[in-house]
Structures are given as structure tokens and as C-alpha cells.
Design a protein around this motif. Structure first.
Motif, PDB file in Angstrom:
ATOM      1  N   ASP A 131     -15.748  26.855 -11.314  1.00 51.48           N
ATOM      2  CA  ASP A 131     -16.849  27.660 -10.820  1.00 51.48           C
ATOM      3  C   ASP A 131     -17.648  28.234 -11.979  1.00 51.48           C
ATOM      4  OD1 ASP A 131     -18.245  29.094  -8.651  1.00 51.48           O
ATOM      5  OD2 ASP A 131     -17.380  30.871  -9.585  1.00 51.48           O
ATOM      6  N   THR A 132     -18.979  28.186 -11.856  1.00 50.28           N
ATOM      7  CA  THR A 132     -19.845  28.691 -12.926  1.00 50.28           C
ATOM      8  C   THR A 132     -19.681  30.193 -13.119  1.00 50.28           C
ATOM      9  OG1 THR A 132     -21.651  28.867 -11.311  1.00 50.28           O
ATOM     10  CG2 THR A 132     -21.576  26.872 -12.654  1.00 50.28           C
ATOM     11  N   ALA A 133     -19.725  30.954 -12.029  1.00 46.66           N
ATOM     12  CA  ALA A 133     -19.647  32.411 -12.138  1.00 46.66           C
ATOM     13  C   ALA A 133     -18.296  32.871 -12.667  1.00 46.66           C
ATOM     14  CB  ALA A 133     -19.928  33.059 -10.785  1.00 46.66           C
ATOM     15  N   ALA A 134     -17.234  32.135 -12.323  1.00 44.82           N
ATOM     16  CA  ALA A 134     -15.898  32.496 -12.808  1.00 44.82           C
ATOM     17  C   ALA A 134     -15.825  32.413 -14.328  1.00 44.82           C
ATOM     18  CB  ALA A 134     -14.850  31.581 -12.173  1.00 44.82           C
ATOM     19  N   CYS A 135     -16.590  31.499 -14.912  1.00 43.76           N
ATOM     20  CA  CYS A 135     -16.626  31.374 -16.372  1.00 43.76           C
ATOM     21  C   CYS A 135     -17.250  32.617 -17.002  1.00 43.76           C
ATOM     22  CB  CYS A 135     -17.406  30.128 -16.780  1.00 43.76           C
ATOM     23  SG  CYS A 135     -16.675  28.594 -16.216  1.00 43.76           S
ATOM     24  N   ALA A 136     -18.335  33.094 -16.390  1.00 43.98           N
ATOM     25  CA  ALA A 136     -18.977  34.305 -16.888  1.00 43.98           C
ATOM     26  C   ALA A 136     -18.037  35.499 -16.754  1.00 43.98           C
ATOM     27  CB  ALA A 136     -20.275  34.552 -16.118  1.00 43.98           C
ATOM     28  N   LYS A 137     -17.347  35.587 -15.627  1.00 45.64           N
ATOM     29  CA  LYS A 137     -16.412  36.687 -15.388  1.00 45.64           C
ATOM     30  C   LYS A 137     -15.279  36.682 -16.419  1.00 45.64           C
ATOM     31  CE  LYS A 137     -13.512  38.694 -11.743  1.00 45.64           C
ATOM     32  NZ  LYS A 137     -12.960  38.491 -10.378  1.00 45.64           N
ATOM     33  N   LYS A 138     -14.758  35.491 -16.741  1.00 47.32           N
ATOM     34  CA  LYS A 138     -13.659  35.386 -17.704  1.00 47.32           C
ATOM     35  C   LYS A 138     -14.090  35.851 -19.089  1.00 47.32           C
ATOM     36  CE  LYS A 138     -10.250  32.167 -19.607  1.00 47.32           C
ATOM     37  NZ  LYS A 138      -9.719  30.782 -19.598  1.00 47.32           N
ATOM     38  N   ILE A 139     -15.297  35.489 -19.505  1.00 44.87           N
ATOM     39  CA  ILE A 139     -15.809  35.929 -20.807  1.00 44.87           C
ATOM     40  C   ILE A 139     -15.853  37.448 -20.872  1.00 44.87           C
ATOM     41  CG2 ILE A 139     -17.883  36.022 -22.253  1.00 44.87           C
ATOM     42  CD1 ILE A 139     -18.398  33.113 -21.520  1.00 44.87           C
ATOM     43  N   LYS A 140     -16.300  38.059 -19.789  1.00 41.80           N
ATOM     44  CA  LYS A 140     -16.383  39.524 -19.728  1.00 41.80           C
ATOM     45  C   LYS A 140     -14.993  40.155 -19.757  1.00 41.80           C
ATOM     46  CE  LYS A 140     -18.152  43.639 -18.866  1.00 41.80           C
ATOM     47  NZ  LYS A 140     -18.943  44.380 -19.865  1.00 41.80           N
ATOM     48  N   GLU A 141     -14.107  39.670 -18.898  1.00 44.56           N
ATOM     49  CA  GLU A 141     -12.783  40.290 -18.763  1.00 44.56           C
ATOM     50  C   GLU A 141     -11.925  40.122 -20.011  1.00 44.56           C
ATOM     51  OE1 GLU A 141     -12.124  40.093 -13.917  1.00 44.56           O
ATOM     52  OE2 GLU A 141     -11.159  38.598 -15.194  1.00 44.56           O
ATOM     53  N   GLU A 142     -12.044  38.953 -20.649  1.00 44.37           N
ATOM     54  CA  GLU A 142     -11.204  38.685 -21.824  1.00 44.37           C
ATOM     55  C   GLU A 142     -11.937  38.928 -23.134  1.00 44.37           C
ATOM     56  OE1 GLU A 142      -9.290  34.877 -21.533  1.00 44.37           O
ATOM     57  OE2 GLU A 142      -8.792  35.145 -19.398  1.00 44.37           O
ATOM     58  N   GLN A 143     -13.195  39.397 -23.026  1.00 45.01           N
ATOM     59  CA  GLN A 143     -14.005  39.711 -24.215  1.00 45.01           C
ATOM     60  C   GLN A 143     -14.011  38.546 -25.210  1.00 45.01           C
ATOM     61  OE1 GLN A 143     -15.908  42.912 -24.998  1.00 45.01           O
ATOM     62  NE2 GLN A 143     -15.835  42.499 -22.793  1.00 45.01           N
ATOM     63  N   LEU A 144     -14.375  37.370 -24.718  1.00 48.73           N
ATOM     64  CA  LEU A 144     -14.361  36.145 -25.519  1.00 48.73           C
ATOM     65  C   LEU A 144     -15.641  36.052 -26.347  1.00 48.73           C
ATOM     66  CD1 LEU A 144     -13.014  33.653 -22.796  1.00 48.73           C
ATOM     67  CD2 LEU A 144     -11.714  34.879 -24.556  1.00 48.73           C
ATOM     68  N   THR A 145     -15.519  36.284 -27.630  1.00 50.75           N
ATOM     69  CA  THR A 145     -16.695  36.236 -28.510  1.00 50.75           C
ATOM     70  C   THR A 145     -16.962  34.836 -29.044  1.00 50.75           C
ATOM     71  OG1 THR A 145     -15.302  36.836 -30.401  1.00 50.75           O
ATOM     72  CG2 THR A 145     -16.416  38.642 -29.226  1.00 50.75           C
ATOM     73  N   ASP A 146     -16.050  33.890 -28.782  1.00 49.11           N
ATOM     74  CA  ASP A 146     -16.221  32.520 -29.285  1.00 49.11           C
ATOM     75  C   ASP A 146     -16.631  31.551 -28.177  1.00 49.11           C
ATOM     76  OD1 ASP A 146     -13.883  32.465 -27.826  1.00 49.11           O
ATOM     77  OD2 ASP A 146     -12.695  31.392 -29.342  1.00 49.11           O
ATOM     78  N   THR A 147     -17.000  32.083 -27.009  1.00 50.91           N
ATOM     79  CA  THR A 147     -17.263  31.238 -25.844  1.00 50.91           C
ATOM     80  C   THR A 147     -18.565  31.639 -25.152  1.00 50.91           C
ATOM     81  OG1 THR A 147     -14.868  31.044 -25.476  1.00 50.91           O
ATOM     82  CG2 THR A 147     -16.303  30.399 -23.647  1.00 50.91           C
ATOM     83  N   VAL A 148     -19.324  30.633 -24.725  1.00 48.47           N
ATOM     84  CA  VAL A 148     -20.506  30.857 -23.901  1.00 48.47           C
ATOM     85  C   VAL A 148     -20.285  30.187 -22.547  1.00 48.47           C
ATOM     86  CG1 VAL A 148     -22.188  31.131 -25.762  1.00 48.47           C
ATOM     87  CG2 VAL A 148     -21.619  28.833 -24.931  1.00 48.47           C
ATOM     88  N   ALA A 149     -20.974  30.675 -21.540  1.00 52.02           N
ATOM     89  CA  ALA A 149     -20.875  30.101 -20.202  1.00 52.02           C
ATOM     90  C   ALA A 149     -22.237  29.596 -19.758  1.00 52.02           C
ATOM     91  CB  ALA A 149     -20.352  31.139 -19.216  1.00 52.02           C
ATOM     92  N   VAL A 150     -22.225  28.606 -18.878  1.00 51.16           N
ATOM     93  CA  VAL A 150     -23.442  28.129 -18.223  1.00 51.16           C
ATOM     94  C   VAL A 150     -23.359  28.574 -16.768  1.00 51.16           C
ATOM     95  CG1 VAL A 150     -24.810  26.131 -17.550  1.00 51.16           C
ATOM     96  CG2 VAL A 150     -23.621  26.139 -19.754  1.00 51.16           C
ATOM     97  N   ALA A 151     -24.295  29.418 -16.351  1.00 49.75           N
ATOM     98  CA  ALA A 151     -24.284  29.948 -14.984  1.00 49.75           C
ATOM     99  C   ALA A 151     -25.683  30.437 -14.636  1.00 49.75           C
ATOM    100  CB  ALA A 151     -23.247  31.073 -14.859  1.00 49.75           C
ATOM    101  N   ASN A 152     -25.806  31.108 -13.486  1.00 48.76           N
ATOM    102  CA  ASN A 152     -27.111  31.593 -13.056  1.00 48.76           C
ATOM    103  C   ASN A 152     -27.347  33.036 -13.517  1.00 48.76           C
ATOM    104  OD1 ASN A 152     -25.536  33.112 -11.314  1.00 48.76           O
ATOM    105  ND2 ASN A 152     -26.179  32.066  -9.461  1.00 48.76           N
ATOM    106  N   ALA A 153     -28.556  33.519 -13.291  1.00 51.22           N
ATOM    107  CA  ALA A 153     -28.922  34.862 -13.752  1.00 51.22           C
ATOM    108  C   ALA A 153     -28.126  35.939 -13.022  1.00 51.22           C
ATOM    109  CB  ALA A 153     -30.420  35.083 -13.561  1.00 51.22           C
ATOM    110  N   MET A 154     -27.756  35.679 -11.757  1.00 52.94           N
ATOM    111  CA  MET A 154     -26.944  36.646 -11.014  1.00 52.94           C
ATOM    112  C   MET A 154     -25.628  36.909 -11.712  1.00 52.94           C
ATOM    113  SD  MET A 154     -27.383  35.582  -6.974  1.00 52.94           S
ATOM    114  CE  MET A 154     -25.890  36.477  -6.547  1.00 52.94           C
ATOM    115  N   ALA A 155     -25.010  35.847 -12.253  1.00 53.02           N
ATOM    116  CA  ALA A 155     -23.719  35.988 -12.935  1.00 53.02           C
ATOM    117  C   ALA A 155     -23.861  36.807 -14.214  1.00 53.02           C
ATOM    118  CB  ALA A 155     -23.138  34.609 -13.237  1.00 53.02           C
ATOM    119  N   ALA A 156     -24.929  36.554 -14.977  1.00 51.84           N
ATOM    120  CA  ALA A 156     -25.162  37.313 -16.201  1.00 51.84           C
ATOM    121  C   ALA A 156     -25.310  38.800 -15.897  1.00 51.84           C
ATOM    122  CB  ALA A 156     -26.400  36.786 -16.923  1.00 51.84           C
TER     123      ALA A 156
END
Length: 277
Positions: A131-156
Motif C-alpha cells: 500500500d502506498t499510504a502505508a509506506c508513508a506511515k512507516k517512514i513517519k513512525e520509524e523516522q526513516l531518514t534514508d527512505t522516501v515513499a511514493v504516494a498521494n498528497a493526502m498521505a504526505a
């Protein structure tokens, strides 16, 4: 207190499925997050949701063939459709720059839709997700500074990420069509000018064209034809057809005549055409 309509979606909040649900029903709904398309069907079948919003085709990636099978096997009714323009953005934690990133994560279809962009960054390792939004959520929750996600503006917006590159999809006319499903096959109220049907025909010369000619003679436009093999039966296929008309009497006559030339004929749903992106 008003009871909210419950809509099952594949993915989590701020996914494209939730965006499509909001576009069709408005934001005054309760979305039920599901890990898979099959789970959305199980939730609807159990009466835990009123509707399912299910992606069925993308203008770049093509049809989601397993979803046709799910709709037929669960015998759900197609009660509507919605087209969603797909805008894909690259997002990361605030302050992260693309040159510092090692990984890009998203749904494999979203990655495929942005392949021209990622050709310019061969150092990025692709990590696929459900899931696209789940990728954005994981970056936020795990504070991943080495990872970017591809998702929609709602997720950002929902997960507090910065968009570092906008509209990275290769084709800017990228859209996904979603079907609205319900458990009850009762007649759809309101305007009816489109239908989704499924059938099989005999394995002989001209079998399919006999059926298609019936609709042509009744001025019923076939907007999509999709074939899928019948599991375990060589040379047997299900044909999934979307059709539109301006005269419902001619559509009814075409359906009546086509029954003579088909087997396992199933009207999956009759609904209002809604193809605005």
C-alpha cells in the motif's frame, strides 16, 4: 446521531482507495482498512461494511484481473464506478534530501508508473509494499531518514511528510477506475445507463462475435471487453463486458437475445456511468 456509511478499502487511511471512496461518497463516511482485496470482500460478505471500493483498472498498468474473479465468486453487485486521477509524489521526513536517500518504497504498480523518474536515480533500491499510504506511515513512525515513499498528497499531509518531488508519474493522464460494490443485488435506484456483465460462450468459430453483434444491432456500446481463462478448463474463458446505452429498452432486448448464445450469464451490476476523472 447519523449512522455513517461504512466503506471497506484495500489499504489504510490516505490510500488511493480512501481518496476514491471520498470522491464517490463524500467525506462523511467511515472507511474500514483492509490488508487485501479478498479481505474487503470478506468484510462486505459478513455485513461489517455497506460497500467496497475496489480498483479494477489503471490506464497504465491495465486491468486488475484477480478482482474480476473476486466480484464474480462473491456474487457482489456493482452499484457504481468512480475514476480517480493518479498523482504520485515523492515524500520524506522534513529535511531529508534525495541525494541522502538509499531506498524508495511504494506499491509495485505505483513504482512502475514512475519508472522514468527512477531511471535518473539508479542508486535507489526499490522496496515494494502492499500500500502506498502505508509506506508513508512507516517512514513517519520509524523516522526513516534514508527512505522516501511514493504516494498521494493526502498521505504526505496525514503523516507529516514533505513532498520533495511532485508529479513523478511518467504519464500525466494516469487514472484508475474503481468499482463500488454492495452485497445486495436489488435494483439500483436512479439513473441506469451502464452495466457490467459476465458470460461464457461455446468454443467454436464466431461464438463470441454472435453475442457482440447482438449488442451492436441494438446500439449498445461495449466500452470494455476482458477475457479470463476458466480455472482448470483449457480453451474456456469468462468474458467480462462493460456496456453503455441511451435507450434502456434496446439494452434489455440485447440482454434477452444474448442469453440464447451464452452460458453462465451474470449481470454483475447496472448503474450510472461516472467517468469524470
Amino acid at each position: 446521531m447519523k449512522k455513517l456509511t461504512k466503506v471497506a478499502i484495500q489499504g489504510i487511511k490516505a490510500s488511493f482507495h480512501e481518496e476514491a471512496a471520498f470522491k464517490f461518497f463524500g467525506k462523511d463516511i467511515q472507511t474500514i482498512e483492509c490488508n487485501s482485496f479478498k479481505q474487503t470482500c470478506d468484510v462486505l460478505a459478513a455485513g461489517e461494511a455497506d460497500y467496497v471500493v475496489m480498483a479494477i483498472e489503471n490506464s497504465i498498468a491495465g486491468s486488475l484481473l484477480p478482482n474480476y474473479t473476486l466480484i464474480r465468486e462473491y456474487n457482489f453487485a456493482v452499484t457504481g464506478e468512480v475514476y480517480l486521477g493518479i498523482q504520485l509524489h515523492l515524500m520524506a521526513l522534513p529535511g531529508v534530501k534525495i541525494e541522502d536517500v538509499k531506498y524508495v518504497t511504494s506499491h509495485p504498480i505505483a513504482i512502475r508508473q514512475c519508472i522514468d523518474f527512477f531511471d535518473e536515480f539508479p542508486h535507489l533500491k526499490i522496496v515494494e509494499s502492499v500500500d502506498t499510504a502505508a509506506c508513508a506511515k512507516k517512514i513517519k513512525e520509524e523516522q526513516l531518514t534514508d527512505t522516501v515513499a511514493v504516494a498521494n498528497a493526502m498521505a504526505a499531509e496525514l503523516y507529516g511528510l514533505d513532498i520533495i518531488e511532485r508529479r513523478i508519474e511518467s504519464n500525466k493522464k494516469n487514472y484508475t477506475r474503481f468499482l463500488i460494490l454492495k452485497n445486495d443485488k436489488a435494483e439500483n435506484p436512479g439513473i441506469i445507463n451502464k452495466a457490467s456483465i459476465c458470460f461464457q460462450v461455446g468454443n467454436h468459430v464466431g461464438a463470441l462475435s454472435e453475442v457482440l453483434n447482438i449488442f451492436a444491432k441494438q446500439d449498445v456500446n461495449l466500452s470494455k471487453i476482458q477475457s479470463m481463462p476458466v480455472l482448470g478448463k483449457r480453451n474456456d474463458y469468462y468474458f467480462y463486458v462493460d456496456m453503455e446505452w441511451s435507450d434502456i429498452a434496446k439494452y434489455d432486448e440485447a440482454i434477452r437475445r444474448s442469453l440464447k448464445y451464452t452460458v453462465n450469464f451474470n449481470i454483475m451490476g447496472e448503474y450510472e456511468k461516472n467517468d469524470k476523472v
